[in-house]
Scaffold this motif. Structure first.
Motif, mmCIF file in Angstrom:
data_model
loop_
_atom_site.group_PDB
_atom_site.id
_atom_site.type_symbol
_atom_site.label_atom_id
_atom_site.label_comp_id
_atom_site.label_asym_id
_atom_site.label_seq_id
_atom_site.Cartn_x
_atom_site.Cartn_y
_atom_site.Cartn_z
ATOM 1 N N ALA A 70 0.900 -1.151 0.000
ATOM 2 C CA ALA A 70 0.000 0.000 0.000
ATOM 3 C C ALA A 70 0.937 1.198 0.000
ATOM 4 C CB ALA A 70 -0.867 -0.010 1.242
ATOM 5 N N SER A 127 -4.464 -9.697 5.967
ATOM 6 C CA SER A 127 -3.999 -9.324 4.627
ATOM 7 C C SER A 127 -2.497 -9.562 4.507
ATOM 8 C CB SER A 127 -4.341 -7.861 4.324
ATOM 9 O OG SER A 127 -3.626 -6.986 5.169
ATOM 10 N N PHE A 128 -2.062 -9.777 3.275
ATOM 11 C CA PHE A 128 -0.635 -9.981 3.021
ATOM 12 C C PHE A 128 0.113 -8.679 3.281
ATOM 13 C CE2 PHE A 128 -2.454 -13.502 0.817
ATOM 14 C CZ PHE A 128 -1.456 -14.461 0.695
ATOM 15 N N PRO A 131 2.839 -9.154 -0.725
ATOM 16 C CA PRO A 131 2.509 -10.153 -1.755
ATOM 17 C C PRO A 131 3.453 -10.027 -2.952
ATOM 18 C CG PRO A 131 0.947 -8.333 -1.817
ATOM 19 C CD PRO A 131 1.807 -8.119 -0.602
ATOM 20 N N ASN A 141 0.391 -3.274 -9.225
ATOM 21 C CA ASN A 141 -0.133 -2.372 -8.198
ATOM 22 C C ASN A 141 -0.857 -1.185 -8.833
ATOM 23 O OD1 ASN A 141 -0.535 -1.291 -5.671
ATOM 24 N ND2 ASN A 141 1.605 -1.402 -5.073
ATOM 25 N N GLY A 160 -8.807 3.323 0.027
ATOM 26 C CA GLY A 160 -9.879 2.345 0.208
ATOM 27 C C GLY A 160 -10.352 1.753 -1.108
ATOM 28 N N THR A 161 -10.555 2.598 -2.113
ATOM 29 C CA THR A 161 -11.023 2.075 -3.410
ATOM 30 C C THR A 161 -9.957 1.169 -4.023
ATOM 31 O OG1 THR A 161 -10.264 4.134 -4.419
ATOM 32 C CG2 THR A 161 -12.606 3.984 -3.955
ATOM 33 N N LYS A 163 -7.684 -0.566 -2.365
ATOM 34 C CA LYS A 163 -7.651 -1.809 -1.579
ATOM 35 C C LYS A 163 -8.738 -2.783 -2.051
ATOM 36 C CE LYS A 163 -7.682 -4.502 2.287
ATOM 37 N NZ LYS A 163 -7.054 -5.817 2.185
ATOM 38 N N VAL A 164 -9.956 -2.300 -2.254
ATOM 39 C CA VAL A 164 -11.023 -3.237 -2.622
ATOM 40 C C VAL A 164 -10.843 -3.757 -4.054
ATOM 41 C CG1 VAL A 164 -12.665 -2.250 -0.986
ATOM 42 C CG2 VAL A 164 -12.719 -1.458 -3.331
ATOM 43 N N LEU A 166 -7.937 -4.170 -5.588
ATOM 44 C CA LEU A 166 -6.826 -5.126 -5.574
ATOM 45 C C LEU A 166 -7.173 -6.393 -4.781
ATOM 46 C CD1 LEU A 166 -3.762 -2.751 -5.531
ATOM 47 C CD2 LEU A 166 -4.214 -4.535 -7.219
ATOM 48 N N ASP A 167 -8.068 -6.285 -3.814
ATOM 49 C CA ASP A 167 -8.578 -7.504 -3.173
ATOM 50 C C ASP A 167 -9.292 -8.358 -4.221
ATOM 51 O OD1 ASP A 167 -7.651 -7.064 -0.604
ATOM 52 O OD2 ASP A 167 -9.537 -6.222 0.142
ATOM 53 N N PHE A 170 -6.775 -9.810 -6.724
ATOM 54 C CA PHE A 170 -5.531 -10.213 -6.069
ATOM 55 C C PHE A 170 -4.780 -11.311 -6.799
ATOM 56 C CE2 PHE A 170 -2.983 -12.491 -2.869
ATOM 57 C CZ PHE A 170 -2.164 -11.442 -2.484
ATOM 58 N N PHE A 173 -2.435 -10.326 -9.556
ATOM 59 C CA PHE A 173 -1.161 -9.718 -9.194
ATOM 60 C C PHE A 173 -0.053 -10.777 -9.168
ATOM 61 C CE2 PHE A 173 2.019 -8.172 -6.099
ATOM 62 C CZ PHE A 173 2.280 -6.920 -6.626
ATOM 63 N N ARG A 317 -16.522 -0.701 1.064
ATOM 64 C CA ARG A 317 -15.952 -1.679 0.119
ATOM 65 C C ARG A 317 -16.397 -1.491 -1.335
ATOM 66 N NH1 ARG A 317 -12.226 -5.161 2.270
ATOM 67 N NH2 ARG A 317 -12.153 -5.940 0.159
ATOM 68 N N TRP A 318 -17.082 -0.424 -1.652
ATOM 69 C CA TRP A 318 -17.367 -0.067 -3.052
ATOM 70 C C TRP A 318 -17.660 -1.303 -3.928
ATOM 71 C CZ3 TRP A 318 -14.061 2.964 -0.133
ATOM 72 C CH2 TRP A 318 -14.258 4.349 -0.169
ATOM 73 N N LEU B 12 -11.846 -2.921 5.982
ATOM 74 C CA LEU B 12 -10.736 -2.902 5.017
ATOM 75 C C LEU B 12 -9.504 -3.629 5.568
ATOM 76 C CD1 LEU B 12 -11.061 0.724 3.616
ATOM 77 C CD2 LEU B 12 -11.543 -1.405 2.398
ATOM 78 N N GLN B 13 -9.673 -4.300 6.695
ATOM 79 C CA GLN B 13 -8.554 -5.115 7.198
ATOM 80 C C GLN B 13 -8.593 -6.510 6.593
ATOM 81 O OE1 GLN B 13 -8.785 -3.818 11.677
ATOM 82 N NE2 GLN B 13 -6.793 -4.735 11.256
ATOM 83 N N GLY B 15 -9.478 -9.265 3.399
ATOM 84 C CA GLY B 15 -9.079 -9.277 1.981
ATOM 85 C C GLY B 15 -7.576 -9.358 1.898
ATOM 86 N N PRO B 16 -7.061 -9.949 0.800
ATOM 87 C CA PRO B 16 -5.631 -10.275 0.734
ATOM 88 C C PRO B 16 -4.680 -9.100 0.508
ATOM 89 C CG PRO B 16 -6.753 -10.943 -1.288
ATOM 90 C CD PRO B 16 -7.818 -10.485 -0.345
ATOM 91 N N TRP B 17 -5.109 -8.047 -0.185
ATOM 92 C CA TRP B 17 -4.171 -6.967 -0.509
ATOM 93 C C TRP B 17 -3.748 -6.246 0.776
ATOM 94 C CZ3 TRP B 17 -1.117 -6.256 -4.352
ATOM 95 C CH2 TRP B 17 -0.421 -5.046 -4.471
ATOM 96 N N PHE B 20 -3.924 -0.869 4.458
ATOM 97 C CA PHE B 20 -3.383 0.353 5.058
ATOM 98 C C PHE B 20 -4.011 0.603 6.425
ATOM 99 C CE2 PHE B 20 -6.898 3.417 4.489
ATOM 100 C CZ PHE B 20 -7.714 2.715 3.625
ATOM 101 N N TYR B 58 -15.650 8.092 5.904
ATOM 102 C CA TYR B 58 -16.293 6.878 5.392
ATOM 103 C C TYR B 58 -17.782 6.884 5.742
ATOM 104 C CZ TYR B 58 -12.458 4.363 3.268
ATOM 105 O OH TYR B 58 -11.462 3.977 2.402
#
Lengths: 386, 437
Positions: A70, A127-128, A131, A141, A160-161, A163-164, A166-167, A170, A173, A317-318, B12-13, B15-17, B20, B58
């Motif tokens: 991140a 989370s990783f 990764p 990324n 946040g956007t 992160k979701v 890329l989740d 994932f 990647f 989580r959009w 947001l904690q 999920g794999p990515w 932050f 948020y």
């Protein structure tokens, strides 16, 4: 905690002052194998996702292990990265232009054990931390901007956007099954400090309500002529207005008037004048653009095009954002030819097919009407597909 | 126990990515524990309050950061972006939360010693939160108070021999790709040129005197890993003007399937056996390649150096030896007059110390832009307003077909008086001798 002086003397700011020294020269930080072979590299290959090997004229090989991060990171996290560099890579590392981290080692075996180590590190919550991937014809990324974390003009959050999305993507990647590299970028407002206008897929924060005018304060906080001049569509004009102040007094103030129907919601006036805020919970959201690139490979660099005019902000989580990007990625992955970027693919099949294959709705919002360049995006031919 | 409940951010904690949120929470905890006995110079709960204010965004879908105030270090007009939150009573730890931009080394190589030292400094004098890196390339340090700015700057320059980056209407921190430090395609030493131009123009970087921001980016080759063509007012892209070097044995090895095409970049899917006709020759945009007696031939004069064949066969094809760079000008994001890509200004220039030729181009463009540019007008917008020919004239170059994709579509040529024989001064009486009213 007590104030700790650095040695700076506020009474004499020029005393022992060092200035205009610039950054450190990168050569201060090169790993020995890089310093030795700089300018003498022959070729490279991707041994497996996340591991690159570069071969030098000297016969030297350097194995690079790339992992995602991140871009918002704490000093604690950076110290952990440093500890990994100390343990595996002689205390050296680098960051890529897409916020990935690279460690360079001497052999493939070392690279593989580093990859295994990196993939085993997790944050609390699962989370990783590091990764490994982001190489070759895959999805690396997402570069992004500050968003709600630290900016005054965003229409959405950036971290946040990203992160979701890329989740959601994932596994891409860590693998390389795309026809070509897919560069996704995120900018949380039109200012695009992340410059997403030439990305395979771009996520862009966008306002949809004209500014609110803080009449009582505007003339105290802003230069009215600057606010007027800041508007690219000439929607702002100076005016006088009778108002009732917060204290209940009636008075006439110098302020501005806005022709709302002319506003394109760029927020430039707000940048010039804090009394014209425009962010709004329901007004703000996301635009998705696609088909841009910066590389000159095969075809010329291209701008991204708007393919989804608006998605509401749906924190945390959009879900709609992640779903639409997945749709575009899957349509591209299954239909594009090898080496074809998203934009090249869309141009070959035609944008009418792009919307069909990605299952996206076309609307008037996708027809450009902003100044001269708009004309060049309309279809001046009978060559189109049904 | 966290200072503020953050039920939305907590989602947001998972999920794999890399999360932050998890990282900021961990940093908040480290600050409270303070195992290293750091003498924190800004509130200990700064990370907690950042999470708190972000949770509020948020919840209500809007930002809670105000415009920057004018803060900075003595003698510089950039490098620090003032930042204040609009709910200081609820989140006093981030009431003042200024950003510091630290100039990054070109190619972003580091030693752990350097980064650890920076972490120590920022842990003590700031929030302990960073961006590695900001979009322009700087190390971005998120959040400190005004009294810490001079102290941080003093430590940064004295202990780390490093400077701040740019902000405001000045030269922004230049950035480069990793150049020839680890890439066989770099046509010039992008890192060194980036460093030298950064040093040469320190005054322009620290003391805003331009109409608006100005960015330099240095790409070693037309692949454009630092995206200079899209996001720098002046984009330096490596190129060559002689022949691509061919190793025919390696070409044969690619054709024979002994070497994976494109460095193995497509290994995640079965694309079938490598087909040089289909994957290289037929994709060449200028159709300047062919196979003859088992050998790859290139008509280099027709090549536009798009990099595709080199990318597909890095072991067989190498950049030429007569190397230099092209300069493109005017790229920018959409604010205000729409996005612009860089336009070609200098087709080719050698990169040779002390870089006088390159400096002349830079300074010619700046002189023109500072003279003609309006307040907050990017170079690209000035070029659009006055025409590319003006930019070409500003650096004393002769217009060539390479400057355009195609000639103009209209005949509305703005002839100058000196271009037209006899000038523009004419006598109406003379005219009337032959033309009745």
């Amino acid at each position: 905690m007590a104030f700790v002086s650095s040695g700076y003397n506020p009474e004499k700011p020029m005393e022992n002052r060092i200035s205009d020294i610039g950054p450190r020269n990168a050569s201060d930080f090169f790993p020995p194998v890089i310093a030795k072979n700089k300018g003498k590299w022959l070729w490279h290959e991707i041994c497996e996702p996340g591991i690159l090997m570069h071969k030098a004229e000297s016969g030297d090989e350097v194995y690079t292990v790339r992992c995602g991060g991140a871009r918002l990171m704490s000093v604690g996290h950076i110290r952990e990265i440093c500890a990994i560099a100390d343990k595996f890579a002689g205390g050296h590392l680098r960051f890529t232009t897409r916020n990935n981290i690279e460690f360079m080692v001497g052999t493939l075996a070392e690279a593989k054990s580093l990859k295994e180590y990196l993939n085993a590190q997790k944050f609390e919550g699962g989370s990783f931390k590091f990764p490994v991937g982001g190489t070759g014809a895959g999805i690396t990324n997402i570069v992004h901007t500050q968003g709600w974390v630290h900016c005054h003009t965003p229409a959405t959050d950036a971290s946040g956007t990203v992160k979701v999305v890329l989740d959601e993507l994932f596994e891409e990647f860590g693998q390389m099954r795309m026809p070509a590299q897919v560069r996704i970028s995120m900018a949380c407002c039109l200012n695009m400090c992340g410059a997403v206008h030439c990305s395979d897929i771009a996520i862009l924060g966008y306002h949809r309500k004209p500014p609110i005018i803080d009449h009582e304060w505007l003339d105290n906080l802003c230069e009215i002529p600057l606010a007027v001049a800041s508007c690219p569509v000439g929607a702002i004009r100076p005016t006088k207005k009778e108002i009732v102040t917060e204290k209940g007094e009636t008075k006439t103030v110098n302020t501005v008037a806005i022709k709302n129907e002319r506003c394109m919601f760029c927020g430039n006036c707000y940048t010039m004048c804090p009394s014209l805020p425009l962010s709004d919970q329901t007004g703000d959201g996301l635009v998705i653009m696609a088909g841009g690139k910066v590389s000159n490979r095969i075809s010329n660099p291209k701008f991204s095009k708007v393919v989804v005019a608006f998605i509401p902000n749906e924190p945390p989580r959009w879900p709609r954002l992640a779903k639409i990007i997945r749709q575009i990625v899957e349509a591209y992955a299954s239909d594009a030819r090898k080496y074809e970027r998203v934009g090249d693919w869309a141009e070959r099949i035609g944008w009418e097919r792009f919307f069909e294959k990605c299952d996206l709705e076309f609307s008037e919002h996708m027809i450009d009407d902003f100044r001269d360049p708009a004309y060049y995006t309309w279809r001046q031919t009978t060559n189109f597909k049904f | 126990m966290a200072k503020h409940a953050t039920p939305l951010l907590d989602q947001l904690q998972s999920g794999p990515w890399p999360s932050f949120v998890a990282d900021i929470k961990a940093e908040a905890e480290r600050r409270h524990k303070n195992d290293n006995n750091v003498e924190y110079q800004i509130p200990v709960d700064v990370c907690d309050d950042l999470l708190g204010i972000l949770e509020l965004s948020y919840k209500d879908g809007t930002t809670h950061w105000k415009h920057g105030g004018i803060v900075g270090v003595f003698g510089y007009g950039g490098g620090v972006i003032g930042r204040y939150c609009d709910q200081p009573q609820m989140f006093p730890g981030v009431a003042h939360f200024h950003t510091v931009r630290v100039a990054q080394p070109a190619g972003m190589y580091y030693t752990s010693d350097f980064l650890n030292q920076l972490c120590d400094l920022w842990d003590m004098r700031g929030s302990g939160l960073t961006n590695m890196h900001g979009a322009t390339g700087d190390i971005v340090l998120l959040g400190t108070t005004t009294p810490q700015l001079e102290e941080f700057y003093f430590d940064l320059t004295h202990k780390m021999n490093n400077d701040l980056g740019g902000s405001g209407s000045n030269l922004r921190t230049p950035a480069s790709c990793l150049g020839d430090s680890r890439c066989e395609w770099a046509c010039y030493d992008a890192q060194e040129l980036c460093y030298q131009m950064t040093q040469e123009y320190q005054d322009e970087l620290h003391r805003p005197a331009f109409p608006y921001k100005f960015k330099f980016k240095f790409d070693g080759c037309p692949n454009g890993c630092v995206a200079s063509i899209a996001r720098s007012d002046m984009s330096f892209i490596g190129t060559w003007r002689d022949d691509i070097r061919i190793d025919q044995e390696a070409v044969a090895a690619y054709v024979g399937g002994e070497i994976q095409p494109n460095g193995g970049a497509h290994a995640g899917k079965d694309w079938g056996a490598f087909d040089i006709e289909k994957e290289v020759i037929n994709l060449c945009p200028t159709e300047c390649m062919w196979m003859e007696d088992g050998k790859l031939k290139i008509n280099d004069r027709e090549c536009t150096r798009c990099m595709h064949c080199l990318n597909v066969m890095p072991r067989a094809l190498r950049i030429g030896n007569d190397r230099g760079l092209s300069i493109l000008v005017g790229a920018k994001a959409p604010i205000l007059d729409g996005a612009q890509m860089g336009s070609l200004l200098v087709p080719f220039i050698k990169v040779e110390e002390p870089y006088d030729g390159i400096k002349e181009i830079i300074e010619g463009i700046w002189e023109w832009w500072m003279e003609e540019g309006k307040n907050r007008e990017r170079l690209g917008e000035l070029i659009k307003r006055q025409g590319l020919a003006k930019a070409i004239a500003a650096v004393g170059l002769t217009p060539v077909p390479q400057h355009v994709m195609e000639p103009r579509h209209n005949p509305y040529i703005f002839w100058k008086e000196e271009d037209v024989e006899g000038g523009w001064d004419r006598d109406i009486a003379d005219y009337r001798k032959h033309h009745q009213r």
